[in-house]
Scaffold this motif. Structure first.
Motif, PDB file in Angstrom:
ATOM      1  N   TYR A   4       8.387 -10.097  -2.409  1.00  0.00           N
ATOM      2  CA  TYR A   4       8.294 -11.544  -2.404  1.00  0.00           C
ATOM      3  C   TYR A   4       8.005 -12.166  -3.661  1.00  0.00           C
ATOM      4  O   TYR A   4       7.599 -11.616  -4.790  1.00  0.00           O
ATOM      5  N   SER A   5       8.389 -13.701  -3.661  1.00  0.00           N
ATOM      6  CA  SER A   5       8.489 -14.286  -4.796  1.00  0.00           C
ATOM      7  C   SER A   5       6.987 -14.654  -5.429  1.00  0.00           C
ATOM      8  O   SER A   5       5.952 -14.557  -4.460  1.00  0.00           O
ATOM      9  N   ALA A   6       6.931 -14.930  -6.527  1.00  0.00           N
ATOM     10  CA  ALA A   6       5.434 -15.072  -7.150  1.00  0.00           C
ATOM     11  C   ALA A   6       4.814 -16.244  -6.365  1.00  0.00           C
ATOM     12  O   ALA A   6       3.506 -16.178  -6.015  1.00  0.00           O
ATOM     13  N   TRP A  32       0.723  -8.207  -0.829  1.00  0.00           N
ATOM     14  CA  TRP A  32       1.412  -7.174  -1.337  1.00  0.00           C
ATOM     15  C   TRP A  32       0.707  -6.479  -2.468  1.00  0.00           C
ATOM     16  O   TRP A  32       0.557  -5.258  -2.196  1.00  0.00           O
ATOM     17  N   PHE A  33       0.317  -7.475  -3.382  1.00  0.00           N
ATOM     18  CA  PHE A  33      -0.144  -7.004  -4.614  1.00  0.00           C
ATOM     19  C   PHE A  33      -1.815  -6.258  -4.201  1.00  0.00           C
ATOM     20  O   PHE A  33      -2.055  -5.139  -4.680  1.00  0.00           O
ATOM     21  N   CYS A  89       0.818  -1.291   0.014  1.00  0.00           N
ATOM     22  CA  CYS A  89       0.036   0.010  -0.044  1.00  0.00           C
ATOM     23  C   CYS A  89       0.942   1.226  -0.045  1.00  0.00           C
ATOM     24  O   CYS A  89       0.616   2.302  -0.885  1.00  0.00           O
ATOM     25  N   MET A  90       1.982   1.331   0.778  1.00  0.00           N
ATOM     26  CA  MET A  90       2.547   2.481   0.726  1.00  0.00           C
ATOM     27  C   MET A  90       3.606   2.792  -0.614  1.00  0.00           C
ATOM     28  O   MET A  90       3.709   3.832  -0.817  1.00  0.00           O
ATOM     29  N   TRP A  91       3.960   1.572  -1.005  1.00  0.00           N
ATOM     30  CA  TRP A  91       4.654   1.722  -2.362  1.00  0.00           C
ATOM     31  C   TRP A  91       3.759   2.229  -3.220  1.00  0.00           C
ATOM     32  O   TRP A  91       3.886   2.975  -4.176  1.00  0.00           O
ATOM     33  N   ASN A 120       5.944  -3.972 -10.090  1.00  0.00           N
ATOM     34  CA  ASN A 120       7.029  -5.015 -10.612  1.00  0.00           C
ATOM     35  C   ASN A 120       8.121  -4.938  -9.748  1.00  0.00           C
ATOM     36  O   ASN A 120       8.988  -5.676  -9.658  1.00  0.00           O
ATOM     37  N   ARG A 121       7.830  -4.245  -8.369  1.00  0.00           N
ATOM     38  CA  ARG A 121       9.131  -4.161  -7.383  1.00  0.00           C
ATOM     39  C   ARG A 121       8.429  -4.947  -6.198  1.00  0.00           C
ATOM     40  O   ARG A 121       8.993  -4.759  -5.075  1.00  0.00           O
TER      41      ARG A 121
END
Length: 63
Positions: free
Chosen positions: A29-31, A39-40, A15-17, A25-26
């Motif tokens: 965490y791995s997919a 995160w998404f 959210c902050m990003w 794309n940053r």
């Protein structure tokens, strides 16, 4: 399976990003990490807020 605190932390990081206008794309965490989804979701909320804020600023400048 991540615990609630880990999920919240991942969501808040995303959210902050997003609120800073960062692209998705940053993700740190791995997919295949369950935290990537958190995160998404956070990033989507953050980037929406970022777009809304920029739109309001544009409208205010044009008024």
């Amino acid at each position: 399976m991540p615990d609630r605190d880990q999920c919240e932390k991942a969501y808040n990081q995303g959210c902050m990003w997003g609120m800073g206008g960062g692209d998705n794309n940053r993700c740190p965490y791995s997919a295949d990490d369950a935290l990537a989804e958190w995160w998404f979701q956070g990033w989507e909320a953050g980037i929406q807020a970022w777009h809304d804020r920029n739109l309001q600023e544009q409208n205010a400048r044009q008024a």
